[in-house]
Design a protein around this motif. Structure first.
Motif, PDB file in Angstrom:
ATOM      1  N   ALA A 181       0.825  -1.207   0.000  1.00 53.05           N
ATOM      2  CA  ALA A 181       0.000   0.000   0.000  1.00 53.05           C
ATOM      3  C   ALA A 181       0.860   1.257   0.000  1.00 53.05           C
ATOM      4  CB  ALA A 181      -0.926  -0.001   1.211  1.00 53.05           C
ATOM      5  N   LEU A 182       2.029   1.174   0.613  1.00 49.51           N
ATOM      6  CA  LEU A 182       2.929   2.332   0.659  1.00 49.51           C
ATOM      7  C   LEU A 182       3.351   2.745  -0.742  1.00 49.51           C
ATOM      8  CD1 LEU A 182       4.534   4.310   2.426  1.00 49.51           C
ATOM      9  CD2 LEU A 182       6.384   2.632   2.464  1.00 49.51           C
ATOM     10  N   PHE A 183       3.679   1.756  -1.559  1.00 53.05           N
ATOM     11  CA  PHE A 183       4.050   2.067  -2.945  1.00 53.05           C
ATOM     12  C   PHE A 183       2.878   2.688  -3.682  1.00 53.05           C
ATOM     13  CE2 PHE A 183       4.107   0.897  -7.439  1.00 53.05           C
ATOM     14  CZ  PHE A 183       5.297   1.485  -7.840  1.00 53.05           C
ATOM     15  N   GLU A 184       1.675   2.131  -3.482  1.00 53.67           N
ATOM     16  CA  GLU A 184       0.489   2.666  -4.140  1.00 53.67           C
ATOM     17  C   GLU A 184       0.208   4.096  -3.687  1.00 53.67           C
ATOM     18  OE1 GLU A 184      -3.012   2.687  -6.575  1.00 53.67           O
ATOM     19  OE2 GLU A 184      -1.070   1.656  -6.580  1.00 53.67           O
ATOM     20  N   ALA A 185       0.368   4.371  -2.388  1.00 52.94           N
ATOM     21  CA  ALA A 185       0.150   5.718  -1.868  1.00 52.94           C
ATOM     22  C   ALA A 185       1.141   6.700  -2.487  1.00 52.94           C
ATOM     23  CB  ALA A 185       0.278   5.719  -0.347  1.00 52.94           C
ATOM     24  N   TRP A 186       2.390   6.294  -2.580  1.00 51.84           N
ATOM     25  CA  TRP A 186       3.413   7.145  -3.189  1.00 51.84           C
ATOM     26  C   TRP A 186       3.085   7.413  -4.650  1.00 51.84           C
ATOM     27  CZ3 TRP A 186       6.779   6.016  -7.243  1.00 51.84           C
ATOM     28  CH2 TRP A 186       7.799   6.955  -7.459  1.00 51.84           C
ATOM     29  N   ARG A 187       2.665   6.382  -5.369  1.00 52.20           N
ATOM     30  CA  ARG A 187       2.349   6.528  -6.793  1.00 52.20           C
ATOM     31  C   ARG A 187       1.190   7.494  -6.994  1.00 52.20           C
ATOM     32  NH1 ARG A 187      -1.164   5.223 -10.297  1.00 52.20           N
ATOM     33  NH2 ARG A 187      -2.445   4.095  -8.782  1.00 52.20           N
ATOM     34  N   ILE A 188       0.154   7.363  -6.152  1.00 46.31           N
ATOM     35  CA  ILE A 188      -1.006   8.238  -6.286  1.00 46.31           C
ATOM     36  C   ILE A 188      -0.642   9.676  -5.985  1.00 46.31           C
ATOM     37  CG2 ILE A 188      -3.256   8.797  -5.260  1.00 46.31           C
ATOM     38  CD1 ILE A 188      -3.706   5.781  -4.939  1.00 46.31           C
ATOM     39  N   ARG A 189       0.124   9.888  -4.929  1.00 46.67           N
ATOM     40  CA  ARG A 189       0.487  11.266  -4.575  1.00 46.67           C
ATOM     41  C   ARG A 189       1.344  11.909  -5.652  1.00 46.67           C
ATOM     42  NH1 ARG A 189       1.064   9.243   0.856  1.00 46.67           N
ATOM     43  NH2 ARG A 189       3.333   9.361   0.777  1.00 46.67           N
ATOM     44  N   ARG A 190       2.116  11.106  -6.366  1.00 47.49           N
ATOM     45  CA  ARG A 190       2.937  11.630  -7.472  1.00 47.49           C
ATOM     46  C   ARG A 190       2.083  11.978  -8.684  1.00 47.49           C
ATOM     47  NH1 ARG A 190       8.592  12.307  -7.861  1.00 47.49           N
ATOM     48  NH2 ARG A 190       8.487  11.269  -9.883  1.00 47.49           N
ATOM     49  N   SER A 191       1.069  11.164  -8.955  1.00 47.55           N
ATOM     50  CA  SER A 191       0.300  11.336 -10.185  1.00 47.55           C
ATOM     51  C   SER A 191      -0.980  12.152 -10.013  1.00 47.55           C
ATOM     52  CB  SER A 191      -0.075   9.961 -10.766  1.00 47.55           C
ATOM     53  OG  SER A 191      -0.870   9.227  -9.850  1.00 47.55           O
ATOM     54  N   VAL A 192      -1.526  12.151  -8.775  1.00 46.61           N
ATOM     55  CA  VAL A 192      -2.770  12.876  -8.528  1.00 46.61           C
ATOM     56  C   VAL A 192      -2.576  13.778  -7.317  1.00 46.61           C
ATOM     57  CG1 VAL A 192      -5.267  12.676  -8.239  1.00 46.61           C
ATOM     58  CG2 VAL A 192      -3.985  10.822  -9.322  1.00 46.61           C
ATOM     59  N   PRO A 193      -1.860  14.897  -7.483  1.00 46.96           N
ATOM     60  CA  PRO A 193      -1.667  15.795  -6.346  1.00 46.96           C
ATOM     61  C   PRO A 193      -2.994  16.363  -5.865  1.00 46.96           C
ATOM     62  CG  PRO A 193      -0.994  16.855  -8.388  1.00 46.96           C
ATOM     63  CD  PRO A 193      -1.269  15.421  -8.717  1.00 46.96           C
ATOM     64  N   ASP A 194      -3.119  16.496  -4.574  1.00 51.93           N
ATOM     65  CA  ASP A 194      -4.342  17.010  -3.961  1.00 51.93           C
ATOM     66  C   ASP A 194      -4.105  18.458  -3.563  1.00 51.93           C
ATOM     67  OD1 ASP A 194      -6.524  17.651  -2.334  1.00 51.93           O
ATOM     68  OD2 ASP A 194      -6.814  15.529  -1.814  1.00 51.93           O
ATOM     69  N   HIS A 195      -4.830  19.371  -4.228  1.00 55.71           N
ATOM     70  CA  HIS A 195      -4.627  20.798  -3.969  1.00 55.71           C
ATOM     71  C   HIS A 195      -5.694  21.368  -3.028  1.00 55.71           C
ATOM     72  CE1 HIS A 195      -1.601  20.815  -7.100  1.00 55.71           C
ATOM     73  NE2 HIS A 195      -2.458  20.282  -7.951  1.00 55.71           N
ATOM     74  N   ARG A 196      -6.479  20.470  -2.397  1.00 61.41           N
ATOM     75  CA  ARG A 196      -7.599  20.965  -1.598  1.00 61.41           C
ATOM     76  C   ARG A 196      -7.302  20.993  -0.115  1.00 61.41           C
ATOM     77  NH1 ARG A 196     -12.076  16.921  -3.269  1.00 61.41           N
ATOM     78  NH2 ARG A 196     -10.249  15.570  -3.136  1.00 61.41           N
TER      79      ARG A 196
END
Length: 317
Positions: free
Chosen positions: A297-312
């Motif tokens: 899950a850590l790898f998946e979390a890192w991948r998501i944060r890299r590809s889908v930044p959350d600006h909210r």
């Protein structure tokens, strides 16, 4: 690590930083699975989650602190003091947990009634030792479990209307607590509490006396086993419902919640594998398994944060 989290959250005030550090320490020391799952959140989310956990722990410790000099009335007084100080608002500089949770509540606009419900359920623990039916237990779990899911929802974020995700957040909190109730049947008996619906137990010929017999003999009577199996099935169904809400969360929060759901629901596996021997040992998920689930899950979390930044995320405090 904590410095990076506080920096990411925009928490610059030295007193606030110290308060959040205290909350993180409480979470790390008392909630292994919980704390492991929070490591999968983005750094800016973690301090607020730790603050909410620490506040819940502060109230819970008042109820379960081993001190023969504290009767129910004394614990009620302590809980009332905690409630009064919390709802007074402002930075409680002499109580780090209240300082941090007050900041979190205002920053994420978490509804105050969620804390009213929570503290009401904590008060129930001072006088209520059994629940006659599912409705009564659900009333207790509204404040002790469901509102926790709702408190963290603004921090996790959603892809649409938060109201659509709310029922799933409530259900996940309820599933977590029902898992605790099954795992901790024996421990709760020592506190003179049974957190399972009395009428559903009675349908299998189970009452408090029989459960105390199981505790004394460190074995699970067949009737109790059947009753626990039924509770196990109900809890499984709630996990299945709660899982349907994960896609409604902000992408960066999904690995954390998925991991928490996976690991906590596997406690049910361990209980079932033991044939419901909850009176002789406490079901746990092994460290190797926790690392395995969290690692992927850590790898998946890192991948998501890299590809889908959350600006909210909220602005710096």
């Amino acid at each position: 690590m904590i410095r990076a989290e506080l920096d990411a959250a925009g928490i610059d005030d030295p007193d606030l930083r110290a308060a959040y550090r205290s909350c993180r320490k409480i979470a790390a020391q008392n909630g292994r699975t919980y704390f492991l799952a929070t490591r999968l959140l983005a750094p800016d989310q973690r301090p607020a989650i730790h603050a909410l956990y620490a506040f819940a722990r502060l109230a819970d410790d008042i109820l379960d602190e081993f001190n023969p000099n504290l009767d129910a009335a004394a614990r009620a007084d302590r809980l009332q003091v905690l409630s009064d100080r919390f709802f007074a608002g402002g930075a409680q500089r002499d109580e780090p947990v209240l300082t941090a949770v007050d900041h979190t509540v205002h920053r994420y606009q978490i509804a105050s009634e969620l804390f009213v419900d929570f503290l009401d359920s904590m008060r129930m623990d001072l006088t209520v030792t059994a629940y006659p039916d599912r409705a009564a237990l659900n009333q207790y779990m509204r404040g002790s479990a469901e509102v926790i899911g709702l408190q963290v929802l603004p921090i996790l974020g959603t892809v649409g209307d938060p109201g659509e995700a709310a029922p799933y957040a409530e259900a996940l909190g309820r599933a977590f607590q029902l898992t605790n109730f099954l795992r901790d049947v024996d421990e709760d008996l020592l506190r003179d509490r049974i957190y399972l619906p009395a009428d559903e137990l009675a349908a299998h010929g189970v009452d408090r006396e029989l459960m105390l017999w199981c505790h004394m003999h460190r074995r699970t009577d067949a009737r109790v086993r059947d009753a626990l199996a039924e509770q196990h099935k109900i809890t499984r169904e709630i996990y299945r419902f709660a899982a349907d809400g994960i896609p409604l969360l902000a992408p960066r929060s999904r690995p954390c919640v998925t991991t928490a759901l996976t690991l906590y629901s596997e406690i049910l596996d361990r209980i079932e594998d033991s044939e419901f021997a909850v009176f002789s040992h406490r079901a746990t998920v092994g460290k190797a398994r926790r690392i395995q689930v969290a690692g992927s899950a850590l790898f998946e979390a890192w991948r998501i944060r890299r590809s889908v930044p959350d600006h909210r995320k909220p602005g710096a405090a």
